[in-house]
Enzyme design. Structure first.
Site, PDB file in Angstrom:
ATOM      1  N   SER A 195      18.452 -29.152  32.445  1.00  0.00           N
ATOM      2  CA  SER A 195      19.202 -28.103  31.936  1.00  0.00           C
ATOM      3  C   SER A 195      20.135 -27.472  32.918  1.00  0.00           C
ATOM      4  CB  SER A 195      18.252 -27.176  31.198  1.00  0.00           C
ATOM      5  OG  SER A 195      17.269 -26.796  32.322  1.00  0.00           O
TER       6      SER A 195
ATOM      7  N   GLU B 136      21.228  -9.352  30.086  1.00  0.00           N
ATOM      8  CA  GLU B 136      20.046  -9.325  30.966  1.00  0.00           C
ATOM      9  C   GLU B 136      20.145 -10.710  31.686  1.00  0.00           C
ATOM     10  OE1 GLU B 136      19.486 -10.259  27.924  1.00  0.00           O
ATOM     11  OE2 GLU B 136      18.887 -12.315  28.293  1.00  0.00           O
TER      12      GLU B 136
ATOM     13  N   LYS C 186      23.380 -22.694  29.823  1.00  0.00           N
ATOM     14  CA  LYS C 186      23.631 -21.377  29.469  1.00  0.00           C
ATOM     15  C   LYS C 186      25.166 -20.932  29.018  1.00  0.00           C
ATOM     16  CE  LYS C 186      19.507 -19.365  30.683  1.00  0.00           C
ATOM     17  NZ  LYS C 186      18.629 -18.880  29.582  1.00  0.00           N
TER      18      LYS C 186
END
Lengths: 417, 259
Positions: free
Chosen positions: A380, A113, A91
């Site tokens: 990830s 969000e 991220k």
């Protein structure tokens, strides 16, 4: 296949575009123009690269998982270690890029969000790094489920705003963030966490995440002297998958497979497999595959992993699915959980429940592929954030025994559909 | 002349401001919402916006979000909303009826079928909150075939050149969103509205309706001075739930007739 890119209005084939209130159209055009200018400015790219290296810790390793390979008895398994990034997932690649853009545009307030809290933490992190204000919208149900991440965001100086509408999860947090953006449109940069939302977000987030695939390409050529036969990545909104797939688009010999969250099973209706089991629709500013009922009302997603718990998917994935360049499948909560445990025990790597979906699919495919084949799995994120959820799952309760598929975790919030 | 043009011509002839009323269809159920709509029309609403509930109303504040939720819980869907419009049309042959909603339910129903069925039910226009001009061509094509009017939205953030593009082929009336925000929250300053609406006149000759955040006769009178009509939505829902819908509509009507 040629690399895909959107037209001037952000359409990936029939998907994508900008389906937002008129109030937001001008700011989306501003973000688009600023991004176009930034990507042609070598100093922007240089600063992004420097921070990816010095702050995030890139390049992330491509790790040969020999014990998994041996145990599964087929293709050689490599793990792309995005879990080793600062903040523990892919991220941050994206939030860093968007925060740099926000800075360039003179905005000093970031808004995001978040579902599981990973994107919220990654946004709060870069806000702290750049000395910016940060507001994160998060569903009340997710705040309850992800208390440690809420605290992390607060420690980083962010304000976490509880969202009490709808199902009180990621979908509603994103709706509320769009509402808030309409209200604070002059001062605030909206950092969207995945390759969804209105143009230019899908293409911009993909570009910030493609570093995963670019590195993988170089690393596998060094280690194997050739490209992999198969790359696997989990798909919720689809940013880690878009990031690792995109640089391989033109390498037809590399099979690309996106793994969606099958939840309790596709036949139960409680899953998050928007491509495998959804229909074309419009949600949160983009046209794509969406989980919806016959009336066009958006349905609630369910996944054991909060990060995949979203009823839509990035529009470029929708196009890749139609073009058959990427194939998409679904893995259930149960299978993902088994893969979580297996990777943890065999390699000493605790994967995020999201990434565990891709690991589970690798286990299904590796034995049939032969020992000369090579699979890369995008790992990830790391699973430290999921330990509380695992504890809750393993505590036997009458409730969890009743739930279809045998696990009662995040099903509680969605079970009312 | 279509019903919208006739209505604004009548208002102009009478020297009055128009009152546009929004209510969510199916809140709290179809029958009760139909009764509320009839009440507003009987007390002087000139144009009715019939809201189609959507699961994710991203441009709406708490009041309309909650109304949409109640309507969906009550099983409201597009066929039921169209049937409701058909019943209203039978009793109010001259009132313009605007279908107000988010794109996905219309997209899912199918544009061609939706336009046919909406026209057959007696609707005059659509207002689609999350369908900006750039994405609207396909739906507008189907609408033209049925004589339906696409109502354009203009926001305070819309630059003048963009407004001119959007309004070049526009019909009916222009909906000017007075505040940068969601529905039902915060009122705009009358002088800001006047300034924006004056600027908007350079892009269009159409009547302009101003909306978002109008909750009382006094507010309607203040912002109404700049425009041909005022839109009231969340406040009508709140009033209906508190059982003083008639009082609010009378108050709005009186205020606007005094402008």
């Amino acid at each position: 296949m040629k690399k895909t890119n959107p037209d001037g209005m952000g359409h990936f084939g029939v998907y994508g575009g900008r389906y937002v209130a008129e109030t937001l159209m001008p700011v989306l055009k501003e973000v688009e123009a600023a991004y176009e200018e930034a990507r042609q400015d070598p100093s922007f790219e240089a600063e992004f690269r420097r921070l990816l290296s010095e702050y995030v810790g890139r390049p992330s390793p491509l790790y040969p998982a020999d014990r998994l390979t041996e145990s599964w008895g087929g293709a050689r398994i490599y793990l792309k270690r995005e879990d080793l990034n600062h903040t523990g997932a892919h991220k941050v690649n994206n939030t860093l890029g968007q925060a740099l853009l926000a800075k360039r545009m003179g905005k000093h307030r970031l808004m995001a969000e978040t579902g599981a809290g990973q994107h919220g933490v990654a946004t709060a992190t870069v806000a702290a790094l750049f000395g910016m204000e940060c507001v994160v919208y998060m569903g009340e149900e997710d705040i309850r489920r992800q208390a440690p991440n809420v605290k992390r965001m607060e420690l980083l100086g962010a304000e976490v705003v509880p969202v009490s509408s709808g199902t009180r999860t990621l979908k509603d947090a994103m709706s509320e963030a769009l509402r808030a953006w309409v209200t604070f449109v002059d001062s605030t940069f909206y950092v969207i966490g995945t390759v969804a939302g209105p143009h230019p977000y899908p293409v911009m987030v993909r570009d910030f995440q493609r570093v995963i695939g670019d590195e993988t390409r170089e690393q596998i050529l060094l280690k194997e002297g050739r490209l992999p036969d198969l790359i696997l990545a989990c798909v919720g909104g689809g940013s880690n998958a878009a990031g690792i797939f995109y640089p391989f688009m033109e390498d037809e010999e590399v099979a690309l497979v996106g793994v969606e969250a099958g939840g309790y099973g596709l036949d139960t209706g409680q899953h998050a497999a928007s491509i495998v089991n959804g229909q074309v629709g419009v949600l949160h500013g983009t046209k794509t595959y969406v989980l919806q009922d016959a009336e066009g009302q958006i349905q609630n997603a369910h996944s054991i992993s909060a990060g995949l718990d979203y009823p839509g998917v990035g529009p470029e994935h929708a196009q890749w699915a139609d073009l058959k360049r990427v194939s998409y499948c679904a893995v259930t909560d149960e299978e993902a959980l088994a893969a979580f445990h297996e990777l943890t025990l065999k390699e000493g790597i605790i994967p995020a429940l999201e990434s565990s979906h891709a690991v589970a699919e690798a286990k299904k495919r590796a034995p049939a592929m032969g020992k000369d084949a090579v699979i890369v799995v995008n790992l990830s994120g790391r699973g430290d954030k999921d330990v509380d959820a695992i504890i809750e799952l393993e505590r036997p309760t009458p409730r969890s025994a009743d739930a279809p598929g045998g696990s009662g975790l995040s099903g509680e919030a969605q079970a009312d559909e | 002349m279509n019903r919208i043009e006739q209505t604004f011509k009548r208002l102009a002839d009478e020297g009055r401001k128009g009152l546009v009323g929004y209510l969510t269809a199916g809140d709290p159920d179809i029958a009760a919402s139909e009764l509320r709509m009839r009440t507003t029309l009987d007390h002087g609403v000139d144009i009715l916006e019939v809201g189609v509930p959507f699961s994710d109303p991203t441009a709406d504040g708490p009041t309309i979000q909650a109304a949409s939720f109640r309507a969906l819980q009550a099983g409201t869907n597009l066929p039921k909303v169209l049937a409701l419009i058909g019943r209203l049309r039978a009793d109010y042959p001259d009132v313009p009826i605007v279908i107000f909603g988010y794109l996905n339910p219309f997209f899912r129903y199918g544009y061609e079928r939706f336009c046919q069925d909406a026209a057959a039910a007696g609707a005059d226009a659509f207002l689609v909150v999350d369908l900006p001009y750039e994405e609207s061509e396909e739906l507008r094509q189907h609408m033209r075939g049925q004589g339906l009017v696409f109502i354009p939205l203009i926001a305070p953030t819309t630059p003048p050149a963009r407004a001119t593009t959007i309004l070049a082929e526009a019909e009916g009336f222009v909906y000017y969103i007075m505040v940068t925000g969601v529905t039902g929250t915060g009122a705009a300053k009358a002088e800001d509205v006047q300034e924006h609406v004056d600027r908007l006149r350079e892009s269009t000759n159409l009547p302009i309706a101003v909306g978002f955040g109008v909750a009382s006769g006094n507010q309607a009178r203040a912002v109404g001075a700049a425009a041909e009509a005022v839109v009231v939505g969340s406040a009508l829902i709140n009033a209906a739930r508190a059982d003083h819908l008639v009082e609010l509509v009378d108050d709005l009507r009186l205020a606007l007739d005094g402008v």
